[in-house]
Design a protein around this motif. Structure first.
Motif, PDB file in Angstrom:
ATOM      1  N   GLU A 130       0.824  -1.216   0.000  1.00  0.00           N
ATOM      2  CA  GLU A 130       0.000   0.000   0.000  1.00  0.00           C
ATOM      3  C   GLU A 130       0.855   1.262   0.000  1.00  0.00           C
ATOM      4  O   GLU A 130       0.465   2.281  -0.587  1.00  0.00           O
ATOM      5  N   SER A 131       2.030   1.204   0.617  1.00  0.00           N
ATOM      6  CA  SER A 131       2.877   2.393   0.695  1.00  0.00           C
ATOM      7  C   SER A 131       3.666   2.637  -0.584  1.00  0.00           C
ATOM      8  O   SER A 131       4.241   3.713  -0.765  1.00  0.00           O
ATOM      9  N   ASP A 132       3.713   1.633  -1.492  1.00  0.00           N
ATOM     10  CA  ASP A 132       4.460   1.792  -2.744  1.00  0.00           C
ATOM     11  C   ASP A 132       3.769   1.012  -3.862  1.00  0.00           C
ATOM     12  O   ASP A 132       4.309   0.048  -4.392  1.00  0.00           O
ATOM     13  N   PRO A 133       2.563   1.411  -4.244  1.00  0.00           N
ATOM     14  CA  PRO A 133       1.810   0.646  -5.243  1.00  0.00           C
ATOM     15  C   PRO A 133       2.480   0.613  -6.612  1.00  0.00           C
ATOM     16  O   PRO A 133       2.320  -0.356  -7.354  1.00  0.00           O
ATOM     17  N   ARG A 134       3.231   1.654  -6.954  1.00  0.00           N
ATOM     18  CA  ARG A 134       3.871   1.652  -8.276  1.00  0.00           C
ATOM     19  C   ARG A 134       4.858   0.497  -8.404  1.00  0.00           C
ATOM     20  O   ARG A 134       4.928  -0.145  -9.455  1.00  0.00           O
ATOM     21  N   ARG A 135       5.637   0.224  -7.347  1.00  0.00           N
ATOM     22  CA  ARG A 135       6.622  -0.847  -7.421  1.00  0.00           C
ATOM     23  C   ARG A 135       5.938  -2.185  -7.691  1.00  0.00           C
ATOM     24  O   ARG A 135       6.415  -2.988  -8.498  1.00  0.00           O
ATOM     25  N   GLY A 136       4.813  -2.440  -7.047  1.00  0.00           N
ATOM     26  CA  GLY A 136       4.096  -3.689  -7.273  1.00  0.00           C
ATOM     27  C   GLY A 136       3.571  -3.801  -8.687  1.00  0.00           C
ATOM     28  O   GLY A 136       3.646  -4.865  -9.310  1.00  0.00           O
ATOM     29  N   HIS A 137       3.046  -2.716  -9.226  1.00  0.00           N
ATOM     30  CA  HIS A 137       2.539  -2.742 -10.601  1.00  0.00           C
ATOM     31  C   HIS A 137       3.682  -2.878 -11.604  1.00  0.00           C
ATOM     32  O   HIS A 137       3.546  -3.561 -12.628  1.00  0.00           O
ATOM     33  N   GLU A 138       4.818  -2.229 -11.315  1.00  0.00           N
ATOM     34  CA  GLU A 138       5.988  -2.398 -12.182  1.00  0.00           C
ATOM     35  C   GLU A 138       6.458  -3.847 -12.176  1.00  0.00           C
ATOM     36  O   GLU A 138       6.851  -4.386 -13.209  1.00  0.00           O
ATOM     37  N   SER A 139       6.432  -4.470 -11.014  1.00  0.00           N
ATOM     38  CA  SER A 139       6.820  -5.885 -10.924  1.00  0.00           C
ATOM     39  C   SER A 139       5.927  -6.740 -11.810  1.00  0.00           C
ATOM     40  O   SER A 139       6.409  -7.627 -12.530  1.00  0.00           O
ATOM     41  N   GLU A 181       6.915  -6.191 -15.397  1.00  0.00           N
ATOM     42  CA  GLU A 181       8.194  -6.848 -15.679  1.00  0.00           C
ATOM     43  C   GLU A 181       8.014  -8.352 -15.828  1.00  0.00           C
ATOM     44  O   GLU A 181       8.662  -8.993 -16.677  1.00  0.00           O
ATOM     45  N   ILE A 182       7.132  -8.940 -15.024  1.00  0.00           N
ATOM     46  CA  ILE A 182       6.861 -10.372 -15.133  1.00  0.00           C
ATOM     47  C   ILE A 182       6.213 -10.691 -16.484  1.00  0.00           C
ATOM     48  O   ILE A 182       6.530 -11.703 -17.120  1.00  0.00           O
ATOM     49  N   SER A 210       0.442  -3.841 -22.988  1.00  0.00           N
ATOM     50  CA  SER A 210       0.373  -3.932 -24.452  1.00  0.00           C
ATOM     51  C   SER A 210       1.407  -3.043 -25.122  1.00  0.00           C
ATOM     52  O   SER A 210       1.819  -3.311 -26.252  1.00  0.00           O
ATOM     53  N   GLN A 211       1.836  -1.995 -24.430  1.00  0.00           N
ATOM     54  CA  GLN A 211       2.814  -1.078 -25.001  1.00  0.00           C
ATOM     55  C   GLN A 211       4.252  -1.486 -24.677  1.00  0.00           C
ATOM     56  O   GLN A 211       5.190  -0.881 -25.174  1.00  0.00           O
ATOM     57  N   ARG A 212       4.404  -2.503 -23.833  1.00  0.00           N
ATOM     58  CA  ARG A 212       5.737  -2.992 -23.475  1.00  0.00           C
ATOM     59  C   ARG A 212       5.988  -4.393 -24.021  1.00  0.00           C
ATOM     60  O   ARG A 212       7.033  -4.988 -23.740  1.00  0.00           O
ATOM     61  N   THR A 213       5.054  -4.927 -24.777  1.00  0.00           N
ATOM     62  CA  THR A 213       5.186  -6.254 -25.383  1.00  0.00           C
ATOM     63  C   THR A 213       4.703  -6.176 -26.823  1.00  0.00           C
ATOM     64  O   THR A 213       4.076  -5.196 -27.231  1.00  0.00           O
ATOM     65  N   ARG A 214       4.971  -7.225 -27.582  1.00  0.00           N
ATOM     66  CA  ARG A 214       4.579  -7.238 -28.988  1.00  0.00           C
ATOM     67  C   ARG A 214       3.809  -8.493 -29.396  1.00  0.00           C
ATOM     68  O   ARG A 214       3.072  -8.472 -30.376  1.00  0.00           O
ATOM     69  N   ARG A 215       3.981  -9.582 -28.660  1.00  0.00           N
ATOM     70  CA  ARG A 215       3.419 -10.851 -29.119  1.00  0.00           C
ATOM     71  C   ARG A 215       2.487 -11.516 -28.110  1.00  0.00           C
ATOM     72  O   ARG A 215       1.441 -12.052 -28.471  1.00  0.00           O
ATOM     73  N   ILE A 216       2.854 -11.506 -26.846  1.00  0.00           N
ATOM     74  CA  ILE A 216       2.127 -12.272 -25.836  1.00  0.00           C
ATOM     75  C   ILE A 216       0.683 -11.787 -25.722  1.00  0.00           C
ATOM     76  O   ILE A 216       0.404 -10.583 -25.784  1.00  0.00           O
ATOM     77  N   GLU A 222       7.766 -13.731  -3.755  1.00  0.00           N
ATOM     78  CA  GLU A 222       8.561 -12.564  -4.134  1.00  0.00           C
ATOM     79  C   GLU A 222       8.810 -12.541  -5.646  1.00  0.00           C
ATOM     80  O   GLU A 222       8.689 -13.559  -6.328  1.00  0.00           O
ATOM     81  N   HIS A 223       9.196 -11.366  -6.150  1.00  0.00           N
ATOM     82  CA  HIS A 223       9.461 -11.207  -7.577  1.00  0.00           C
ATOM     83  C   HIS A 223      10.477 -12.242  -8.067  1.00  0.00           C
ATOM     84  O   HIS A 223      10.289 -12.858  -9.128  1.00  0.00           O
ATOM     85  N   GLU A 224      11.539 -12.461  -7.307  1.00  0.00           N
ATOM     86  CA  GLU A 224      12.576 -13.412  -7.721  1.00  0.00           C
ATOM     87  C   GLU A 224      12.031 -14.833  -7.797  1.00  0.00           C
ATOM     88  O   GLU A 224      12.486 -15.638  -8.624  1.00  0.00           O
ATOM     89  N   ASP A 225      11.078 -15.159  -6.923  1.00  0.00           N
ATOM     90  CA  ASP A 225      10.449 -16.482  -6.978  1.00  0.00           C
ATOM     91  C   ASP A 225       9.682 -16.657  -8.283  1.00  0.00           C
ATOM     92  O   ASP A 225       9.742 -17.714  -8.925  1.00  0.00           O
ATOM     93  N   TYR A 226       8.950 -15.619  -8.688  1.00  0.00           N
ATOM     94  CA  TYR A 226       8.182 -15.708  -9.924  1.00  0.00           C
ATOM     95  C   TYR A 226       9.105 -15.845 -11.140  1.00  0.00           C
ATOM     96  O   TYR A 226       8.779 -16.561 -12.092  1.00  0.00           O
ATOM     97  N   VAL A 227      10.248 -15.171 -11.101  1.00  0.00           N
ATOM     98  CA  VAL A 227      11.205 -15.308 -12.198  1.00  0.00           C
ATOM     99  C   VAL A 227      11.657 -16.756 -12.305  1.00  0.00           C
ATOM    100  O   VAL A 227      11.707 -17.338 -13.404  1.00  0.00           O
ATOM    101  N   GLN A 228      11.997 -17.366 -11.174  1.00  0.00           N
ATOM    102  CA  GLN A 228      12.440 -18.771 -11.186  1.00  0.00           C
ATOM    103  C   GLN A 228      11.327 -19.698 -11.658  1.00  0.00           C
ATOM    104  O   GLN A 228      11.545 -20.584 -12.497  1.00  0.00           O
ATOM    105  N   ILE A 229      10.115 -19.503 -11.143  1.00  0.00           N
ATOM    106  CA  ILE A 229       9.002 -20.392 -11.491  1.00  0.00           C
ATOM    107  C   ILE A 229       8.674 -20.279 -12.981  1.00  0.00           C
ATOM    108  O   ILE A 229       8.515 -21.293 -13.672  1.00  0.00           O
ATOM    109  N   LEU A 230       8.578 -19.055 -13.488  1.00  0.00           N
ATOM    110  CA  LEU A 230       8.249 -18.874 -14.904  1.00  0.00           C
ATOM    111  C   LEU A 230       9.350 -19.427 -15.804  1.00  0.00           C
ATOM    112  O   LEU A 230       9.069 -20.030 -16.852  1.00  0.00           O
TER     113      LEU A 230
END
Length: 342
Positions: A21-30, A33-34, A68-74, A317-325
């Protein structure tokens, strides 16, 4: 008799997009990025879960527009937008706009029913019309008609200096074929099929038989078959399955321990129907990609689909999602017969 497993044709993932809640932009950026990582790994689709008045994605249409503006295919989907919170006409405009901006890549998934905790929020959401709102399948039908180009107005033409259309603008012709219904009951499965939608089935289904034993996979299989029996496309009608799977091939020992603890805490709810609605939950599947592939290939409902949107656990955490994906795309997908997108 179970069918022969179909090679996996489309590999997708689902995220809730949690944020602080104190930093919503960071969560949306994450989250963005995913999604970008998913495209780089060759995933076919990324799906956004919807959460109102919580610390998750409250506006998946806006997040899809950004993605949609940061990807081209997915492809970009929602699983799902609860229509009880939405005006179908306004939502149709937003979806069509994002579909045009994305080049025809969005897959909106929706569901119906009264908003969660309706008595607590109806004064803010529908202060004058709460008792008159229709939260039935009719709300989906209205959205379908509007997205597919049926008239929204009795007038089209020029008035003064302005030109008006009688249907939603922009009109995105292919979007009507990419609408999904997220359902957990036989009734929902049949309704989605009868109305030519695609069908999202998740790790939650309704145990509708009065007596057990209850088997999640068999219940889900009955929904898939009921949907396709009612759909004009029959066995070719699109179904996406959304189980929670956590591959551990490249995970650290600390990650594996956390993943197993997470799944173990959620396992008791999978033993029998839960609550008045008698919901059945699928067990989370944790293990190496080969172990997960073997369990999925023995899963009666998985054997009927060739598309998945594996749900990422909510609290990692973000790093966990990177590993899982990364493990999903490089190990699990190929073990299921999938090949990454170009």
């Amino acid at each position: 008799m179970p069918s022969t497993p179909r090679p996996l044709r489309k590999l997708g993932f689902l995220t809730i997009g949690l944020f602080d809640e104190s930093d919503p932009r960071r969560g949306h950026e994450s989250t963005l990025e995913i999604i970008e990582l998913g495209e780089q790994l060759g995933f076919d689709s990324a799906w956004l879960r919807h959460r109102h008045l919580q610390y998750g994605i409250s506006s998946p249409v806006a997040v899809m527009a950004a993605a949609s503006q940061r990807t081209r295919r997915i492809e970009l989907g929602t699983a799902v937008i609860p229509l009880g919170w939405e005006n179908p006409l306004r939502l149709a405009e937003d979806l069509a706009t994002v579909d045009v901006l994305s080049g025809g890549r969005i897959n909106p998934g929706v569901s119906v029913g009264p908003p969660m905790h309706f008595d607590d929020i109806k004064g803010a959401l529908y202060p004058d019309t709460a008792d008159a709102e229709d939260f039935s399948y009719e709300r989906v039908r209205r959205l379908l008609d509007l997205v597919r180009g049926k008239p929204a107005s009795d007038f089209s033409g020029t008035r003064g200096f302005e030109v008006f259309s009688d249907r939603v603008q922009p009109h995105s012709p292919g979007l009507g074929r990419r609408l999904w219904y997220g359902g957990g009951s036989l009734r929902s499965a049949r309704w989605a099929g009868e109305h030519g939608m695609n069908f999202l089935t998740s790790s939650v289904v309704k145990a509708e038989a009065p007596e057990g034993p209850y088997d999640f996979a068999e219940i889900q299989l009955s929904h898939i078959r009921a949907f396709r029996a009612a759909h004009p496309d029959g066995d070719q009608a699109r179904v996406s399955q959304g189980l929670v799977v956590i591959p551990t091939d490249s995970a650290s020992s600390e990650q594996r321990a956390r993943y197993e603890e997470y799944a173990a805490k959620r396992t008791p709810r999978t033993a029998s129907p839960q609550g008045p609605a008698r919901m059945m939950f699928a067990p989370d599947i944790v293990g190496t990609s080969q172990e997960i592939a073997e369990r999925l290939q023995a899963h009666a409902a998985f054997r009927e689909v060739d598309e998945v949107a594996f749900a990422l656990p909510f609290t990692f955490e973000h790093e966990d999602y990177v590993q899982i994906l990364t493990d999903m795309a490089t190990k699990l997908g190929p073990a299921l017969g999938w090949r990454p997108g170009a």
